[in-house]
Design a protein around this motif. Structure first.
Motif, PDB file in Angstrom:
ATOM      1  N   GLY A  23      -1.240  37.363   0.366  1.00 44.91           N
ATOM      2  CA  GLY A  23      -2.156  37.166  -0.747  1.00 44.91           C
ATOM      3  C   GLY A  23      -3.592  37.089  -0.282  1.00 44.91           C
ATOM      4  O   GLY A  23      -4.005  37.778   0.650  1.00 44.91           O
ATOM      5  N   SER A  24      -4.370  36.248  -0.933  1.00 47.64           N
ATOM      6  CA  SER A  24      -5.761  36.028  -0.548  1.00 47.64           C
ATOM      7  C   SER A  24      -6.231  34.738  -1.190  1.00 47.64           C
ATOM      8  O   SER A  24      -5.525  34.132  -2.002  1.00 47.64           O
ATOM      9  N   GLU A  26      -9.564  34.093  -3.078  1.00 54.22           N
ATOM     10  CA  GLU A  26     -10.817  34.695  -3.519  1.00 54.22           C
ATOM     11  C   GLU A  26     -11.008  34.508  -5.016  1.00 54.22           C
ATOM     12  O   GLU A  26     -10.045  34.288  -5.755  1.00 54.22           O
ATOM     13  N   HIS A  28     -11.339  35.023  -8.867  1.00 53.35           N
ATOM     14  CA  HIS A  28     -10.714  35.885  -9.873  1.00 53.35           C
ATOM     15  C   HIS A  28     -11.280  35.534 -11.247  1.00 53.35           C
ATOM     16  O   HIS A  28     -10.538  35.261 -12.195  1.00 53.35           O
ATOM     17  N   ASP A  37      -3.946  36.274  -5.965  1.00 50.14           N
ATOM     18  CA  ASP A  37      -3.250  37.326  -5.226  1.00 50.14           C
ATOM     19  C   ASP A  37      -2.030  36.784  -4.493  1.00 50.14           C
ATOM     20  O   ASP A  37      -1.015  37.484  -4.353  1.00 50.14           O
ATOM     21  N   SER A  65     -11.079  39.165   2.240  1.00 50.65           N
ATOM     22  CA  SER A  65     -11.698  39.140   0.906  1.00 50.65           C
ATOM     23  C   SER A  65     -13.215  39.193   0.988  1.00 50.65           C
ATOM     24  O   SER A  65     -13.919  38.653   0.138  1.00 50.65           O
ATOM     25  N   THR A  74     -14.336  31.680  -2.239  1.00 56.05           N
ATOM     26  CA  THR A  74     -13.726  32.769  -1.482  1.00 56.05           C
ATOM     27  C   THR A  74     -13.745  32.457   0.007  1.00 56.05           C
ATOM     28  O   THR A  74     -14.762  32.032   0.551  1.00 56.05           O
ATOM     29  N   SER A  76     -12.243  34.134   3.847  1.00 56.04           N
ATOM     30  CA  SER A  76     -11.659  35.310   4.478  1.00 56.04           C
ATOM     31  C   SER A  76     -11.360  35.067   5.945  1.00 56.04           C
ATOM     32  O   SER A  76     -11.940  34.180   6.582  1.00 56.04           O
ATOM     33  N   HIS A 107      -3.128  41.880  -2.529  1.00 58.34           N
ATOM     34  CA  HIS A 107      -4.587  42.051  -2.477  1.00 58.34           C
ATOM     35  C   HIS A 107      -4.925  43.441  -1.975  1.00 58.34           C
ATOM     36  O   HIS A 107      -4.576  43.808  -0.845  1.00 58.34           O
ATOM     37  N   ASN A 110      -6.777  44.393   1.601  1.00 56.78           N
ATOM     38  CA  ASN A 110      -6.168  44.257   2.926  1.00 56.78           C
ATOM     39  C   ASN A 110      -5.783  45.631   3.480  1.00 56.78           C
ATOM     40  O   ASN A 110      -4.618  45.915   3.759  1.00 56.78           O
ATOM     41  N   HIS A 150      -9.809  44.035 -10.943  1.00 57.09           N
ATOM     42  CA  HIS A 150      -9.821  42.641 -10.498  1.00 57.09           C
ATOM     43  C   HIS A 150      -9.794  41.683 -11.684  1.00 57.09           C
ATOM     44  O   HIS A 150     -10.660  41.743 -12.560  1.00 57.09           O
ATOM     45  N   GLU A 155      -3.123  41.665 -13.396  1.00 56.27           N
ATOM     46  CA  GLU A 155      -3.018  40.370 -12.728  1.00 56.27           C
ATOM     47  C   GLU A 155      -2.871  39.229 -13.733  1.00 56.27           C
ATOM     48  O   GLU A 155      -2.069  38.300 -13.521  1.00 56.27           O
TER      49      GLU A 155
END
Length: 227
Positions: A23-24, A26, A28, A37, A65, A74, A76, A107, A110, A150, A155
């Motif tokens: 996932g991530s 970040e 949304h 994600d 991200s 967020t 990363s 995500h 990636n 996004h 989603e």
């Protein structure tokens, strides 16, 4: 967020393939959680695990991200770190008797996951673009994959089905289209949306989310035949 197996559950399943949700963490938009994600990847992996003889692993929750760095929350890691983590997981699984690994990606940023699979044996990346396209069609998702980039219809629908308590009010009026994003890799997403949303979440529904997951479960069958 993943199946609460014991070691005996895993032994009884005797799986030769594992699924790893990626996932991530970040933004949304203002109505979906930072973990969206990850929740999506886990929902897909859990549905696969319910239908197929695979070992479902806990998720990787922070990934690449960087294009969302303009928004608070967020976080990363580098592509090389994600590459190394996935390879380490695959090596560990092989030592424990599970030679195959499917990366369930939630995500789109990636990109490195495709390279990991390309460089490895016994590894696959799911869902592919064709799998997503078939799932969108089966669920009646109206927005195109380009426009629904996004926190949009897809989603939001999956979260409305999988964990509706995490969806805050506001998605009904948050539509924002920005199909033309020519320099996103260089500039990030910020120049193309102030809210962080690119898509039409107003069209989302729990039924669409349910049908997306059901279609992905069916699309997964050929992946098992690869090993």
């Amino acid at each position: 967020m993943y199946l609460p197996d014991t070691t005996e559950d895993v032994r009884a399943r005797a799986a030769t393939a594992a699924v790893l949700p990626v996932g991530s963490h970040e933004q949304h938009g203002p109505y979906l959680p930072l973990a969206t994600d990850t929740i999506v990847a886990c929902a897909v992996a859990r549905a696969i695990g319910d239908a197929h003889p695979v070992q479902v692993l806990p998720p990787i929750t922070i990934s690449c991200s960087h294009e969302h760095a303009a928004w608070p929350g967020t976080v990363s890691i580098s592509a090389r770190t994600l590459h190394a983590v996935v390879r380490d997981v695959a090596d560990s699984l092989r030592r424990s008797g599970v030679p195959h690994l499917v990366l369930v990606s939630g995500h789109g940023g990636n990109y490195v996951l495709a390279n990991v699979v390309q460089e490895s044996e016994g590894m696959a990346l799911f869902p592919g673009s064709g799998d997503w396209a078939a799932a969108r069609a089966a669920a009646g998702i109206v927005t195109s994959s380009r426009a629904d980039m996004h926190a949009g219809e897809l989603e939001t629908s999956i979260l409305l089905h999988a964990q509706p308590e995490l969806v805050r009010p506001g998605y009904e009026t948050a539509d924002h289209l920005a199909d033309d994003r020519p320099h996103m890799l260089t500039l990030g997403l910020g120049p193309y949306t102030t809210s962080g949303v690119v898509g039409r979440p107003s069209l989302a529904s729990a039924d669409k989310g349910r049908d997306v997951l059901a279609a992905l479960v069916e699309s997964f069958r050929p992946y098992l035949a690869l090993f």
